[in-house]
Design a protein around this motif. Sequence first.
Motif, PDB file in Angstrom:
ATOM      1  N   UNK A 223     -15.035  36.015  15.392  1.00  0.00           N
ATOM      2  CA  UNK A 223     -14.447  36.116  14.055  1.00  0.00           C
ATOM      3  C   UNK A 223     -13.461  34.976  13.813  1.00  0.00           C
ATOM      4  N   UNK A 224     -12.611  34.702  14.796  1.00  0.00           N
ATOM      5  CA  UNK A 224     -11.633  33.616  14.645  1.00  0.00           C
ATOM      6  C   UNK A 224     -12.358  32.286  14.448  1.00  0.00           C
ATOM      7  N   UNK A 225     -13.435  32.072  15.208  1.00  0.00           N
ATOM      8  CA  UNK A 225     -14.204  30.839  15.036  1.00  0.00           C
ATOM      9  C   UNK A 225     -14.767  30.710  13.630  1.00  0.00           C
TER      10      UNK A 225
ATOM     11  N   UNK B 216     -17.092  28.893   3.339  1.00  0.00           N
ATOM     12  CA  UNK B 216     -18.070  27.895   3.792  1.00  0.00           C
ATOM     13  C   UNK B 216     -19.456  28.553   3.731  1.00  0.00           C
ATOM     14  N   UNK B 217     -19.957  28.673   2.530  1.00  0.00           N
ATOM     15  CA  UNK B 217     -21.172  29.465   2.280  1.00  0.00           C
ATOM     16  C   UNK B 217     -22.354  28.977   3.112  1.00  0.00           C
ATOM     17  N   UNK B 218     -22.517  27.683   3.216  1.00  0.00           N
ATOM     18  CA  UNK B 218     -23.678  27.135   3.927  1.00  0.00           C
ATOM     19  C   UNK B 218     -23.663  27.493   5.409  1.00  0.00           C
ATOM     20  N   UNK B 219     -22.496  27.678   5.988  1.00  0.00           N
ATOM     21  CA  UNK B 219     -22.382  28.034   7.410  1.00  0.00           C
ATOM     22  C   UNK B 219     -22.363  29.541   7.616  1.00  0.00           C
ATOM     23  N   UNK B 220     -21.673  30.245   6.737  1.00  0.00           N
ATOM     24  CA  UNK B 220     -21.501  31.687   6.926  1.00  0.00           C
ATOM     25  C   UNK B 220     -22.763  32.478   6.579  1.00  0.00           C
ATOM     26  N   UNK B 221     -23.497  32.046   5.575  1.00  0.00           N
ATOM     27  CA  UNK B 221     -24.656  32.833   5.124  1.00  0.00           C
ATOM     28  C   UNK B 221     -25.718  33.003   6.204  1.00  0.00           C
TER      29      UNK B 221
ATOM     30  N   UNK C 152      -4.715  32.070  14.248  1.00  0.00           N
ATOM     31  CA  UNK C 152      -4.343  31.521  15.561  1.00  0.00           C
ATOM     32  C   UNK C 152      -3.494  32.527  16.345  1.00  0.00           C
ATOM     33  N   UNK C 153      -2.699  33.278  15.635  1.00  0.00           N
ATOM     34  CA  UNK C 153      -1.959  34.367  16.276  1.00  0.00           C
ATOM     35  C   UNK C 153      -2.927  35.404  16.851  1.00  0.00           C
ATOM     36  N   UNK C 154      -3.949  35.727  16.077  1.00  0.00           N
ATOM     37  CA  UNK C 154      -4.954  36.670  16.558  1.00  0.00           C
ATOM     38  C   UNK C 154      -5.658  36.125  17.798  1.00  0.00           C
ATOM     39  N   UNK C 155      -5.954  34.839  17.811  1.00  0.00           N
ATOM     40  CA  UNK C 155      -6.608  34.237  18.979  1.00  0.00           C
ATOM     41  C   UNK C 155      -5.753  34.404  20.221  1.00  0.00           C
TER      42      UNK C 155
ATOM     43  N   UNK D  78     -14.687  26.869  13.197  1.00  0.00           N
ATOM     44  CA  UNK D  78     -15.012  26.331  14.521  1.00  0.00           C
ATOM     45  C   UNK D  78     -16.365  26.929  14.909  1.00  0.00           C
ATOM     46  N   UNK D  79     -17.419  26.373  14.350  1.00  0.00           N
ATOM     47  CA  UNK D  79     -18.738  26.975  14.453  1.00  0.00           C
ATOM     48  C   UNK D  79     -19.271  26.979  15.877  1.00  0.00           C
ATOM     49  N   UNK D  80     -18.994  25.925  16.631  1.00  0.00           N
ATOM     50  CA  UNK D  80     -19.483  25.863  18.011  1.00  0.00           C
ATOM     51  C   UNK D  80     -18.863  26.976  18.860  1.00  0.00           C
ATOM     52  N   UNK D  81     -17.547  27.192  18.719  1.00  0.00           N
ATOM     53  CA  UNK D  81     -16.877  28.250  19.476  1.00  0.00           C
ATOM     54  C   UNK D  81     -17.395  29.616  19.063  1.00  0.00           C
TER      55      UNK D  81
END
Length: 280
Positions: free
Chosen positions: A211-213, A256-261, A190-193, A218-221
């Motif tokens: 990257x922050x998302x 979150x393997x299912x989302x990141x892969x 959040x600091x990076x954001x 926060x997949x949509x962002x």
Amino acid sequence: MGSTYHLDERHREAAAVFRHLLERDPGNESAMGCLGAVLHEAGDHTQALAWLDRALAADPDYAYALDRRARVLRATGRTGRALADWERRIALGGDAAEARRETAALMIHCGRWEEAAARLAEDPAPGPGDPLVPDRDQLHVEILRHTGQGERARELAERLRAEAPLAGTFELATTVRRFHGRAAAEPRWRELARLLDTEPEELLRRSGRCIVGWALADWAAADRELTALPALEPDWDELADLVDVLAELLRSPDAETAELTPRLAMVTTARDAVRERHGG
């Protein structure tokens, strides 16, 4: 005058000056090298490479042209040739610290971690009282993290954060996430954001928000930012940065393997398409 325009990022005016010099002196390898550098920064990789090739044909030991050609080759995904040029630049001697760092960074992109560490060992990490060199020390954090030296990576990232807030905060967040999970790293992401909100360079700002998302799930962002990237025409190495981050997040304890892969596959495909587009 051409160099002044170049420093001011007035690429059209700089290119015109160097072209005029070459009309008067067609064999001027310095003007060829400078024109190639300007054209690269303007996004014309094909012409940039042509002029840098000509400069090096005139003078194979032209250190500036070797460095600039390596950058064009890296940007277009021709990594083997880029590494060869930087190794040649290092072999010429003189102040080659930047070439060593660029070589190590590209080796990391290529998964050649042991070679990267060996090259970076020639420019060692700072001791407790030594001054930081942010470009170098960000690479040292990556090497430490990759080799499982979490505490040392975190200590150096903390120091880097004070010297170079954007790079240091990113490395600190990534290191905490890698060894302690998402919840522990969330304050740093959040600091990076917040830091990214004031980043003037659009590609860096959007890539960082992506990257922050991913890091905060926060997949949509993240997907909104990722969708906007192709219009900015990122180079091979800029997409390789995102590939490396996704791979790092997948190594964290609560990935979150299912989302990141699938997102890793998508960005890897986009990165490889840059190389294919340039005949790499």
